[in-house]
Write a protein that holds these residues in place. Structure first.
Motif, short mmCIF file in Angstrom:
data_model
loop_
_atom_site.label_atom_id
_atom_site.label_comp_id
_atom_site.label_asym_id
_atom_site.label_seq_id
_atom_site.Cartn_x
_atom_site.Cartn_y
_atom_site.Cartn_z
N SER B 95 0.84 -1.20 0.00
CA SER B 95 0.00 0.00 0.00
C SER B 95 0.87 1.25 0.00
CB SER B 95 -0.92 0.01 1.22
OG SER B 95 -0.16 0.20 2.39
N ILE B 96 0.34 2.29 -0.57
CA ILE B 96 1.02 3.60 -0.57
C ILE B 96 0.05 4.65 -0.06
CG2 ILE B 96 2.24 5.34 -1.92
CD1 ILE B 96 3.10 3.21 -3.86
N THR B 97 0.49 5.36 0.95
CA THR B 97 -0.26 6.47 1.51
C THR B 97 0.55 7.72 1.18
OG1 THR B 97 -0.98 5.05 3.31
CG2 THR B 97 -1.19 7.42 3.64
N ALA B 98 -0.11 8.76 0.72
CA ALA B 98 0.67 9.92 0.29
C ALA B 98 -0.09 11.22 0.54
CB ALA B 98 0.99 9.81 -1.20
N TYR B 99 0.67 12.27 0.63
CA TYR B 99 0.06 13.60 0.59
C TYR B 99 -0.65 13.72 -0.76
CZ TYR B 99 2.31 15.67 4.72
OH TYR B 99 2.67 15.99 6.00
N ARG B 100 -1.82 14.33 -0.73
CA ARG B 100 -2.54 14.55 -1.98
C ARG B 100 -1.63 15.34 -2.92
NH1 ARG B 100 -8.25 14.07 -1.49
NH2 ARG B 100 -8.23 14.47 0.74
N GLU B 101 -1.65 15.04 -4.19
CA GLU B 101 -0.84 15.83 -5.11
C GLU B 101 -1.33 17.28 -5.10
OE1 GLU B 101 -0.16 14.09 -8.95
OE2 GLU B 101 1.52 15.45 -9.29
N GLY B 102 -0.39 18.22 -5.05
CA GLY B 102 -0.73 19.64 -4.93
C GLY B 102 -0.69 20.14 -3.50
N GLU B 103 -0.64 19.20 -2.55
CA GLU B 103 -0.59 19.57 -1.12
C GLU B 103 0.72 20.28 -0.81
OE1 GLU B 103 -1.65 20.64 1.81
OE2 GLU B 103 -3.08 18.94 1.74
N LEU B 104 0.76 21.06 0.22
CA LEU B 104 1.99 21.69 0.68
C LEU B 104 2.75 20.71 1.55
CD1 LEU B 104 0.32 25.05 1.77
CD2 LEU B 104 0.94 24.26 -0.53
N TYR B 105 4.07 20.88 1.62
CA TYR B 105 4.84 20.06 2.54
C TYR B 105 5.90 20.91 3.22
CZ TYR B 105 8.81 19.70 -0.77
OH TYR B 105 9.87 19.97 -1.60
N PRO B 107 9.60 20.49 6.10
CA PRO B 107 10.64 19.53 6.46
C PRO B 107 10.08 18.43 7.35
CG PRO B 107 11.50 21.75 6.64
CD PRO B 107 10.01 21.88 6.40
N GLY B 108 10.33 17.19 6.99
CA GLY B 108 9.85 16.06 7.78
C GLY B 108 8.47 15.57 7.43
N SER B 109 7.74 16.27 6.58
CA SER B 109 6.42 15.77 6.17
C SER B 109 6.57 14.39 5.55
CB SER B 109 5.79 16.71 5.12
OG SER B 109 5.53 17.99 5.64
N PRO B 110 5.78 13.41 6.00
CA PRO B 110 5.85 12.06 5.39
C PRO B 110 5.06 12.04 4.07
CG PRO B 110 4.25 12.08 7.18
CD PRO B 110 4.84 13.48 7.13
N ILE B 111 5.71 12.52 3.02
CA ILE B 111 5.01 12.82 1.76
C ILE B 111 4.46 11.56 1.11
CG2 ILE B 111 5.34 13.77 -0.55
CD1 ILE B 111 7.49 15.63 0.77
N VAL B 112 5.29 10.53 1.06
CA VAL B 112 4.83 9.24 0.51
C VAL B 112 5.28 8.16 1.49
CG1 VAL B 112 4.99 7.59 -1.40
CG2 VAL B 112 5.07 10.06 -1.87
N ILE B 113 4.37 7.29 1.88
CA ILE B 113 4.70 6.16 2.74
C ILE B 113 4.36 4.88 1.99
CG2 ILE B 113 4.10 4.94 4.87
CD1 ILE B 113 3.66 7.67 6.19
N VAL B 114 5.39 4.05 1.81
CA VAL B 114 5.22 2.80 1.08
C VAL B 114 5.33 1.66 2.08
CG1 VAL B 114 6.16 1.32 -0.74
CG2 VAL B 114 6.23 3.82 -1.00
N GLU B 115 4.31 0.82 2.12
CA GLU B 115 4.34 -0.32 3.03
C GLU B 115 4.20 -1.61 2.24
OE1 GLU B 115 1.78 -0.05 6.46
OE2 GLU B 115 1.98 -2.20 6.87
N GLY B 116 5.11 -2.52 2.50
CA GLY B 116 5.09 -3.81 1.80
C GLY B 116 6.23 -4.64 2.31
#
Lengths: 445, 445
Positions: B95-105, B107-116
């Motif tokens: 699974s991939i959880t991510a900041y919506r595209e266009g979202e602001l970020y 330092p340290g924002s977990p922009i994309v989290i990949v689990e597998g």
């Protein structure tokens, strides 16, 4: 990618709207000479490196407009029916003369010269510039790193800091400019570049202990492998590496810290442990300046990422594609050039030579034709070599300039012609170009 | 390009050698959480813009290893037979959880989290970083230009200063971050972005006179077109334009000169000629600072090239992809992080929220799980919105995040969330991030 089959739409809209208007007013078939050149060297560098021509030739062969491309243009009313018909049959049938890939360039060097009808030549503006500007920007940075690294191996590992397809082009350009390997597998497959790489920090973190990680890596990749020793503490990492691998370990990699200090400490530690043959690779945010600063440090190999793929401060070569000559209604050649403020260019067809004295380059000599004059094969200079080769002749692409063979030839050529440069050209500081660009009139040459 | 069918080799070699070793030692199947984040905002900007996630999803769907890819890996002994077999069947099933595209970020924002599993997740490192780093670098620059331009139309026309496929990605990222159009036709076709452009200097130079060129352009493109008036002299160019087109001419474009001065002169001249409705577009080496400096000038539209596609001084977003948690042999989650000098990161699974007061953003609140704790859907804050969405669920890609619809949604989202920023975030000068990043322990939240 959806655009894979055709590169035709990798084009700015205005090229097609100009063709649209030119087909109406009868100028579309005027013979034209377009020239791709740089007004200056980005980053106040002392010389530039031509890269990308081999890629341009491959993309040119797929520069076609199929049903999908034409449908988009029709549905969006970008051009009219006559232009659609022109694009449907589009094949570049003109000629392209270019600096050999890997050649050096200077301000005003006629790097690529495209001759054909206005319509068939103007449409290549964006594709040619996109490729040459990116690839040459990378090569311009890479050659300086290669010079700074001297005989030490230098690997490109910046794929993650460039867009995914640019990463492949960057690996190619860096290799042409003197790098010895890349981390990018696609660059290995497509361009025959040696690939390298062993493990990331995640490898160590995946395991319960650093020792487990090192042991497993050695089991899989052999004692010659390079262990990344800075996940926790470097001193402990080095001790663990040698405890697990023994003194025959191939290498350790350091990816953080103040590298001159750390490299010296690690070398001392390895030697004290008896691992005198274990090599040290450093990879932490290197650029040409930090590589040069490590010249006296006990470093055996460099890995460079961000700085090489982003042109080390100059991410585009800033080349332009300009109409420099066209035929008039009576068939005579007319040199043309924009004359407005600040962005003037030099009209006329051109032949380019590098003059030398005692084997050292002395100038970029460019012979300019005002009209019909024949451009010379050799200029009136006792030691000058011609810089241009025909890479497309009547639409036929030079097969020797493409593919992995083209890359290998470009790298050889670059390393050879770099030897011609005067010593002052090899310094890293900002400066004027190392050679003057001298324009002479063809009638007088 | 030869790699079109598969994106599998857009990968650094070390990812495959790690899989090779992990398949041998039994860690390849350990569940892992990788996080893509930025340690800092490049260029000392006040906020960042997430771009590229929609492209990542499309490339992920073609991240496969076919016969050609496997043959290269086998012939070059990159990996052994077990890894070849693993790659042959590779489909990302995590699974991939991510900041919506266009979202602001920040330092340290977990922009994309990949689990597998380790093997299926580590292999996406280069592809994910390549796309996010480039696209976000462009978006980071573009949003500032969009803010500086205010209500005036802003077009991206930098294709020639980015590699040919990056150019398409750059057009997409700039559009998401507030640009209104692009010159790049492929970006129009692939991502549904409006395209624009009329003529280059070569158009004028092709013709015997500037007047011929303008007349032909108007015949083909209509009186609404924009004429490029600076090939010879701007004053003469404007006079010719209005003489040929009349006072109803759509616009003129200026691509050189000191723009505040020239724009004022051209406006005065157009008004004096009665062409009070003719618009002025400027396109000469603009960036966010020069756009801001033109705010009081009579300019109607901007075209931006080099600076937007090269990130205006920060050509990569500098994001990294790090293992932050893994399952131990007993199934428990272990937060992990590199702890060596200078490049430390924050281990643990994370949930991210933007806290607000009276509708204005106040912090980036990141809840960190040390182990098994469930991450909250909402934090203990009266006004906070969740920043993460699931874009891949058990290998299934969210269809709403891809294609032209995904781009349109990302642009809408960006323009909406940008409104939440405190006013100080909109300044162009170098600064600390506009919002603090606050990490809290999941057990305590």
């Amino acid at each position: 990618m959806t655009a894979a089959a055709s590169t035709g739409l990798l084009t700015d809209r205005y090229e097609l709207t100009m063709i649209d208007a030119a087909l109406r007013d009868g100028t579309a078939d005027r013979r034209c000479v377009f020239e791709l050149f740089a007004r200056r060297l980005p980053g106040a560098r002392r010389f530039g490196v031509v890269a990308g021509t081999g890629r341009l030739l491959e993309q040119l062969q797929r520069f076609r407009f199929g049903d999908d491309e034409l449908r988009f243009l029709r549905d969006n009313r970008v051009v009219d029916a006559a232009t659609i018909a022109f694009l449907q049959g589009y094949r570049f049938s003109g000629s392209i003369t270019a600096y050999r890939e890997g050649e050096l360039y200077f301000p005003g060097s006629p790097i690529v010269i495209v001759e054909g009808t206005f319509a068939e030549a103007v449409i290549l503006e964006t594709l040619a510039l996109s490729i040459l500007n990116f690839d040459s920007a990378v090569a311009n940075a890479a050659t300086r790193m290669s010079i700074a690294a001297g005989d030490r191996p230098l690997a490109e590992m910046g794929s993650r800091r460039a867009a995914e397809h640019s990463a492949v082009a960057a690996a190619r350009a860096a290799y042409i400019a003197g790098f010895g390997a890349t981390s990018n597998l696609e660059a290995g497959r497509t361009w025959g570049i040696p690939t390298m790489g062993t493990a990331a920090h995640s490898w160590t973190l995946l395991h319960d202990t650093e020792e487990d990680a090192f042991r497993s890596q050695i089991d899989a990749l052999g004692i010659d492998t390079t262990l990344l020793v800075d996940t926790y503490g470097i001193e402990d990492g080095v001790a663990t590496a040698i405890r697990v691998a023994g003194t025959q370990l191939g290498g350790v990699r350091i990816d953080s810290g103040d590298l001159p200090t750390v490299a010296a400490q690690v070398r001392d530690q390895l030697d004290a442990l008896g691992a005198t043959g274990t090599k040290i690779t450093v990879t932490s945010d290197l650029d040409e300046f930090s590589i040069a600063a490590l010249a006296a440090s006990p470093v055996d190999a460099y890995g460079v990422g961000t700085s090489v793929v982003t042109g080390s401060g100059a991410p585009t070569a800033g080349m332009v594609y300009k109409l420099v000559a066209r035929q008039a209604a009576d068939g005579s050649w007319v040199p043309v050039a924009k004359s407005s403020t600040g962005k003037a260019s030099m009209g006329g067809r051109k032949a380019a030579f590098r003059t030398r004295e005692h084997g050292t380059a002395t100038s970029e000599l460019i012979v300019v034709a005002d009209g019909f004059e024949t451009l010379p094969d050799t200029p009136g200079h006792p030691d000058a070599r011609s810089l241009q080769v025909t890479i497309v002749d009547g639409g036929e692409v030079d097969a020797g300039a493409v593919g992995a063979a083209g890359v290998a030839a470009a790298r050889d050529h670059h390393l050879r012609v770099r030897e011609e440069l005067p010593v002052r050209a090899l310094a890293l500081s900002r400066s004027d170009p190392a050679l003057p660009t001298v324009f002479v009139d063809a009638a007088a040459s």
